[in-house]
Design an enzyme around this catalytic site. Sequence first.
Site, PDB file in Angstrom:
ATOM      1  N   SER A   5      -7.834  -6.647   9.539  1.00  0.00           N
ATOM      2  CA  SER A   5      -9.253  -7.008   9.689  1.00  0.00           C
ATOM      3  C   SER A   5      -9.751  -7.867   8.527  1.00  0.00           C
ATOM      4  O   SER A   5     -10.857  -8.391   8.567  1.00  0.00           O
ATOM      5  CB  SER A   5     -10.101  -5.729   9.770  1.00  0.00           C
ATOM      6  OG  SER A   5      -9.847  -4.919   8.621  1.00  0.00           O
ATOM      7  N   HIS A  48       0.829  -1.221   0.000  1.00  0.00           N
ATOM      8  CA  HIS A  48       0.000   0.000   0.000  1.00  0.00           C
ATOM      9  C   HIS A  48       0.857   1.262   0.000  1.00  0.00           C
ATOM     10  O   HIS A  48       0.354   2.358   0.220  1.00  0.00           O
ATOM     11  CB  HIS A  48      -0.943   0.017   1.219  1.00  0.00           C
ATOM     12  CG  HIS A  48      -2.046  -0.995   1.107  1.00  0.00           C
ATOM     13  ND1 HIS A  48      -2.920  -1.276   2.124  1.00  0.00           N
ATOM     14  CD2 HIS A  48      -2.404  -1.807   0.083  1.00  0.00           C
ATOM     15  CE1 HIS A  48      -3.774  -2.214   1.742  1.00  0.00           C
ATOM     16  NE2 HIS A  48      -3.475  -2.558   0.510  1.00  0.00           N
ATOM     17  N   CYS A  65       9.901  18.348  -8.025  1.00  0.00           N
ATOM     18  CA  CYS A  65      10.524  17.025  -8.182  1.00  0.00           C
ATOM     19  C   CYS A  65      12.021  17.207  -8.412  1.00  0.00           C
ATOM     20  O   CYS A  65      12.426  17.948  -9.316  1.00  0.00           O
ATOM     21  CB  CYS A  65       9.914  16.297  -9.382  1.00  0.00           C
ATOM     22  SG  CYS A  65      10.800  14.780  -9.794  1.00  0.00           S
TER      23      CYS A  65
HETATM   24  N1  APR Z   1      -2.624  -6.880  18.106  1.00  0.00           N
HETATM   25  C1  APR Z   1      -3.165  -7.631  17.129  1.00  0.00           C
HETATM   26  N2  APR Z   1      -4.180  -7.217  16.337  1.00  0.00           N
HETATM   27  C2  APR Z   1      -4.671  -5.989  16.593  1.00  0.00           C
HETATM   28  C3  APR Z   1      -4.173  -5.140  17.597  1.00  0.00           C
HETATM   29  C4  APR Z   1      -3.097  -5.637  18.370  1.00  0.00           C
HETATM   30  N3  APR Z   1      -2.541  -4.909  19.359  1.00  0.00           N
HETATM   31  N4  APR Z   1      -4.901  -3.983  17.584  1.00  0.00           N
HETATM   32  C5  APR Z   1      -5.812  -4.110  16.587  1.00  0.00           C
HETATM   33  N5  APR Z   1      -5.678  -5.313  16.008  1.00  0.00           N
HETATM   34  C6  APR Z   1      -6.425  -5.878  14.880  1.00  0.00           C
HETATM   35  C7  APR Z   1      -7.902  -5.581  14.901  1.00  0.00           C
HETATM   36  O1  APR Z   1      -8.571  -6.659  15.560  1.00  0.00           O
HETATM   37  C8  APR Z   1      -8.234  -5.568  13.400  1.00  0.00           C
HETATM   38  O2  APR Z   1      -8.534  -6.894  12.960  1.00  0.00           O
HETATM   39  O3  APR Z   1      -5.907  -5.252  13.724  1.00  0.00           O
HETATM   40  C9  APR Z   1      -6.931  -5.116  12.743  1.00  0.00           C
HETATM   41  C10 APR Z   1      -6.942  -3.689  12.261  1.00  0.00           C
HETATM   42  O4  APR Z   1      -7.867  -3.604  11.203  1.00  0.00           O
HETATM   43  P1  APR Z   1      -7.952  -2.263  10.312  1.00  0.00           P
HETATM   44  O5  APR Z   1      -8.023  -1.081  11.216  1.00  0.00           O
HETATM   45  O6  APR Z   1      -9.038  -2.506   9.310  1.00  0.00           O
HETATM   46  O7  APR Z   1      -6.537  -2.174   9.585  1.00  0.00           O
HETATM   47  P2  APR Z   1      -6.060  -2.989   8.310  1.00  0.00           P
HETATM   48  O8  APR Z   1      -6.648  -4.359   8.291  1.00  0.00           O
HETATM   49  O9  APR Z   1      -4.575  -2.875   8.285  1.00  0.00           O
HETATM   50  O10 APR Z   1      -6.663  -2.133   7.082  1.00  0.00           O
HETATM   51  C11 APR Z   1      -6.319  -2.595   5.785  1.00  0.00           C
HETATM   52  O11 APR Z   1      -7.397  -0.652   4.847  1.00  0.00           O
HETATM   53  O12 APR Z   1      -7.868   1.586   4.830  1.00  0.00           O
HETATM   54  C12 APR Z   1      -7.064   0.619   4.267  1.00  0.00           C
HETATM   55  O13 APR Z   1      -4.986   0.997   3.313  1.00  0.00           O
HETATM   56  C13 APR Z   1      -5.614   0.871   4.552  1.00  0.00           C
HETATM   57  O14 APR Z   1      -3.859  -0.768   4.798  1.00  0.00           O
HETATM   58  C14 APR Z   1      -5.146  -0.392   5.255  1.00  0.00           C
HETATM   59  C15 APR Z   1      -6.201  -1.407   4.862  1.00  0.00           C
END
Ligand code: APR
Length: 244
Positions: free
Chosen positions: A180, A111, A138
Amino acid sequence: MSERKYKNIVILTGAGISAESGLATFRSANGLWNNHKVEDVASIEGFQRNPALVHDFYNDLKKEIQKAKPNAAHLAITKLQNNYPANISVITQNVDTLHEKAGNSNIYHIHGQINQAVCLNCGHILETFGDVDTETTCPQCNVQGMMKPNIVFFGENLLCMDKVEDLLRKCDLFISIGTSGVVFPAAAFVQTAKYYGADTIEFTLEPTANNFYFDRHIFGPAGKTFPPYVEELLSSVHNKKEAD
Ligand code: APR
């Protein structure tokens, strides 16, 4: 999960692995997407509509990220890479540099990266933790005002996908930490790995959208749950060596 000696391990990480380093995730209660409209700061249309707002958002995020330190989960990846005899790659959805700061290797930022900007005129990648904005020139083509944060916006292609496809087909262990599983195509990586015969395990706080494809689910903060799992993998190799 078997006592299998793995040869090719893929670790997919999301915002959750950086949570214990003090960085906000996206979809939790006080997540980034609760305080900012995705369409304003993470879409190509939003960037065209108001590039100054998007630059401000990422310049602020950059300052946060620069202060953050890797946590025990990032460091456990380094320990695994240094002590487990296999090819171990990190495919990260995160734009922070905590994997690098922890000494991880074979890192693929699908990303993009917060400390990079790309010139829309010549494609030059500018590496900087400094502010980038609509006035930035640039350094390669000297055109002003054509720099974009090197972050993959919704609606854009992911980076490093040719390498990622190859890694997923070859992996025999797929580990997901802190994501997630709602944003594709990263959310389908586990399905590909499973299809090609990998064991699959996820580390999150609660069941994820694609948990069907995981053999094992370890719930809890990755800084607490992932290091013991690394010890489990290392001792299985150590015991195997003794047995052979
Ligand atoms: N340890 C383990 N897991 C954790 C912790 C922790 N301390 N804290 C939060 N989580 C988990 C949550 O349970 C959730 O499943 O991390 C996940 C975070 O989910 P999101 O906030 O949706 O982040 P992510 O999955 O990285 O999002 C994916 O979405 O918006 C786009 O580009 C953005 O890269 C990002 C993508």
